[in-house]
Design an enzyme around this catalytic site. Structure first.
Site, short mmCIF file in Angstrom:
data_model
loop_
_atom_site.label_atom_id
_atom_site.label_comp_id
_atom_site.label_asym_id
_atom_site.label_seq_id
_atom_site.Cartn_x
_atom_site.Cartn_y
_atom_site.Cartn_z
N GLY A 1 1.71 7.53 2.34
CA GLY A 1 1.26 8.77 2.97
C GLY A 1 1.81 8.95 4.37
O GLY A 1 1.92 10.09 4.85
N ALA B 1 -1.91 6.04 3.11
CA ALA B 1 -3.34 6.35 2.91
C ALA B 1 -4.11 5.04 3.00
O ALA B 1 -3.57 3.96 2.73
CB ALA B 1 -3.53 6.99 1.55
N GLU C 1 3.96 2.86 -3.09
CA GLU C 1 2.75 3.02 -3.92
C GLU C 1 2.85 2.28 -5.24
O GLU C 1 1.84 1.87 -5.81
CB GLU C 1 2.50 4.52 -4.18
CG GLU C 1 2.05 5.31 -2.97
CD GLU C 1 3.19 5.91 -2.16
OE1 GLU C 1 4.35 5.46 -2.31
OE2 GLU C 1 2.93 6.85 -1.39
N GLU D 1 5.10 10.44 3.81
CA GLU D 1 4.88 11.81 3.30
C GLU D 1 4.44 12.75 4.43
O GLU D 1 4.89 13.90 4.50
CB GLU D 1 3.83 11.77 2.18
CG GLU D 1 4.38 11.08 0.94
CD GLU D 1 3.32 10.75 -0.10
OE1 GLU D 1 2.29 10.14 0.26
OE2 GLU D 1 3.51 11.10 -1.27
C1 LIG Z 1 -0.90 8.95 0.19
C2 LIG Z 1 -1.16 8.17 -1.02
C3 LIG Z 1 -1.60 8.96 -2.17
C4 LIG Z 1 -1.02 6.84 -1.17
C5 LIG Z 1 -0.66 5.85 -0.18
O1 LIG Z 1 -0.23 6.06 0.93
S1 LIG Z 1 -0.92 4.25 -0.72
C6 LIG Z 1 -0.54 3.24 0.68
C7 LIG Z 1 0.92 2.98 0.78
N1 LIG Z 1 1.15 2.01 1.83
C8 LIG Z 1 1.25 0.73 1.60
O2 LIG Z 1 1.14 0.24 0.48
C9 LIG Z 1 1.46 -0.17 2.81
C10 LIG Z 1 0.33 -1.16 2.95
N2 LIG Z 1 0.55 -2.04 4.09
C11 LIG Z 1 1.43 -3.06 4.07
O3 LIG Z 1 2.14 -3.28 3.13
C12 LIG Z 1 1.47 -3.93 5.29
O4 LIG Z 1 0.28 -3.74 6.03
C13 LIG Z 1 2.68 -3.61 6.21
C14 LIG Z 1 3.97 -4.04 5.51
C15 LIG Z 1 2.75 -2.14 6.59
C16 LIG Z 1 2.53 -4.43 7.53
O5 LIG Z 1 2.34 -5.78 7.27
P1 LIG Z 1 1.82 -6.75 8.41
O6 LIG Z 1 1.77 -8.12 7.82
O7 LIG Z 1 2.59 -6.53 9.66
O8 LIG Z 1 0.34 -6.25 8.73
P2 LIG Z 1 -0.99 -6.41 7.85
O9 LIG Z 1 -1.69 -7.67 8.24
O10 LIG Z 1 -0.68 -6.25 6.41
O11 LIG Z 1 -1.80 -5.13 8.30
C17 LIG Z 1 -2.55 -5.10 9.53
C18 LIG Z 1 -3.90 -4.46 9.23
O12 LIG Z 1 -3.68 -3.14 8.77
C19 LIG Z 1 -4.31 -2.96 7.49
N3 LIG Z 1 -3.53 -1.98 6.71
C20 LIG Z 1 -2.21 -1.86 6.64
N4 LIG Z 1 -1.88 -0.86 5.82
C21 LIG Z 1 -3.03 -0.35 5.36
C22 LIG Z 1 -3.34 0.71 4.47
N5 LIG Z 1 -2.39 1.50 3.91
N6 LIG Z 1 -4.62 0.95 4.20
C23 LIG Z 1 -5.61 0.21 4.76
N7 LIG Z 1 -5.38 -0.82 5.63
C24 LIG Z 1 -4.11 -1.07 5.91
C25 LIG Z 1 -4.28 -4.35 6.90
O13 LIG Z 1 -5.22 -4.44 5.86
C26 LIG Z 1 -4.61 -5.19 8.10
O14 LIG Z 1 -6.00 -5.09 8.40
P3 LIG Z 1 -6.99 -6.34 8.15
O15 LIG Z 1 -6.35 -7.52 8.83
O16 LIG Z 1 -8.28 -5.91 8.74
O17 LIG Z 1 -7.07 -6.50 6.67
#
Ligand SMILES: CC(C)=CC(=O)SCCNC(=O)CCNC(=O)[C@H](O)C(C)(C)COP(=O)(O)OP(=O)(O)OC[C@H]1O[C@@H](n2cnc3c(N)ncnc32)[C@H](O)[C@@H]1OP(=O)(O)O
Length: 259
Positions: free
Chosen positions: A110, A66, A133, A113
Site C-alpha cells: 500500500g 497496509a 503482497e 500504491e
Molecule cells: C494495501 C494492501 C491491500 C496490502 C498491503 O499493503 S500488505 C503489506 C505489504 N507490505 C509488506 O508486506 C511489508 C512488510 N514489512 C516488511 O517486510 C519489513 O518490515 C520490511 C522489509 C519493510 C523492513 O524490515 P526490517 O527488518 O527493517 O523491520 P521490521 O522489524 O520488519 O519492522 C519494524 C516494525 O515495523 C512493523 N511493520 C513493518 N511493516 C509493517 C506492516 N506492513 N504492517 C504492520 N507492521 C509493520 C514490524 O512488525 C516491526 O514492528 P514490531 O517490531 O513491533 O513487530
C-alpha cells in the site's frame, strides 16, 4: 482516549506537507493513519494559501504497506462489506492540486500504491519500491497491479508482483516509476523546489494540466487529445493566459492572479 496523531502537517511557503509519522511500524498504513492523511489532503486542497502538496514519510520508510497486524484477522465478510481498502484509501485521487510523493526508504504494498496515486514520485537514493503482497497470500489491493503495470510495463510488473522483488531507486528511475532520484539529504529540499515552482504558476493552468495528464490513463488517444484540446482552448478564457503571454512579449515575469 484519543490516539496520538499519526501524521505531521505543516505549510512551507505555499506548499503543504503531510509527513506520515508512525516510525515504530515503518508507517504501516492503518485505518487511523489513512483517515488522518485523507483529512489533511482535503484540508490542503481547500486552503487557498496552498498550491501544491507533498506526502512523505521517514528516512527509513515512506510506508511499509497496509497494516498487516490490523488486517490479519479480518474475515471475508469483514473486508467485503465494510469498505476495506475503500474510498478512504483513494482520497489523494480527489485532490485537485498537484501531490508530490517524496519517497525515502521502503515504499511497499500500500505504500507503493499510495506513492503511485500521487501525481509524481520524487525518490531518495535509498528508496525501495515493491508489491510484496504475494508473500502474505494476497495480491495488491489498492491499485498496484494496475498502476505499476501502466508505469513500468507488464514484464517488470509481473516479476515484482509475482515474486515480491523490490526495486531500488536507480532501477525505479530507469523504469519510469519515479520522476527523479536525489540524494536522501536533499529529498525534501528538492520536493519543495518542485512545489514552489508549481506555486509560482497559474493555478487554473496547473489544475487543468494535471487533469489532462490523468486523462491519458482513463481514455483512448483520440478522446484524450480531444479532451486536451478543449482544456487548452478553455485556458484562453483566463486572465492568466493573457498575463503569461503578455509578460513573455514584454520580457518580464508574469504576475498570475489565478483567474
Ligand atoms: C494495501 C494492501 C491491500 C496490502 C498491503 O499493503 S500488505 C503489506 C505489504 N507490505 C509488506 O508486506 C511489508 C512488510 N514489512 C516488511 O517486510 C519489513 O518490515 C520490511 C522489509 C519493510 C523492513 O524490515 P526490517 O527488518 O527493517 O523491520 P521490521 O522489524 O520488519 O519492522 C519494524 C516494525 O515495523 C512493523 N511493520 C513493518 N511493516 C509493517 C506492516 N506492513 N504492517 C504492520 N507492521 C509493520 C514490524 O512488525 C516491526 O514492528 P514490531 O517490531 O513491533 O513487530
Amino acid at each position: 482516549m484519543t490516539e496520538a496523531s499519526m501524521i505531521l502537517v505543516e505549510t512551507i511557503g505555499r506548499v503543504g506537507v503531510v509527513r506520515l509519522n508512525r516510525p515504530k511500524a515503518l508507517n504501516a498504513l492503518c485505518a487511523q493513519l489513512m483517515q488522518e492523511l485523507g483529512a489533511a489532503l482535503l484540508a490542503f486542497d481547500k486552503d487557498p494559501a496552498v498550491a501544491a502538496i507533498i506526502v512523505t514519510g521517514s528516512e527509513k520508510a515512506f510506508a511499509a504497506g497496509a497494516d498487516i497486524k490490523e488486517m490479519k484477522d479480518k474475515t471475508f465478510p469483514d473486508v467485503v462489506f465494510n469498505d476495506f481498502i475503500g474510498a478512504h484509501w483513494e482520497t489523494v485521487l480527489e485532490v485537485k492540486k498537484p501531490v508530490i510523493a517524496a519517497v525515502a526508504g521502503f515504499a511497499l504494498g500500500g505504500g507503493c500504491e499510495l506513492a503511485m496515486m500521487c501525481d509524481m514520485i520524487l525518490a531518495a537514493d535509498n528508496a525501495k519500491f515493491g508489491q510484496p503482497e504475494i508473500n502474505l497470500g494476497i495480491i495488491p489491493g489498492a491499485g498496484g497491479s494496475q498502476r505499476l503495470t501502466r508505469a513500468i510495463g507488464k514484464s517488470k510488473a509481473m516479476e515484482m508482483i509475482l515474486t515480491a522483488r523490490m526495486m531500488d531507486a536507480a532501477e525505479a528511475e530507469r523504469a519510469n516509476l519515479v520522476a527523479r532520484v536525489v540524494p536522501l539529504a536533499d529529498l525534501m529540499a528538492e520536493a519543495l523546489k518542485i512545489g514552489e515552482k508549481i506555486a509560482s504558476l497559474s493555478g487554473p493552468s496547473v489544475a487543468i494540466a494535471k487533469d489532462a495528464v490523468n486523462a491519458a490513463f482513463e481514455t483512448t488517444l483520440t478522446e484524450g487529445v480531444k479532451t486536451e484540446r478543449r482544456m487548452f482552448l478553455g485556458l484562453f478564457a483566463t486572465a492568466d493566459q493573457k498575463e503569461g503571454m503578455n509578460a513573455f512579449a514584454e520580457k518580464r515575469r508574469p504576475n498570475f492572479t489565478h483567474r
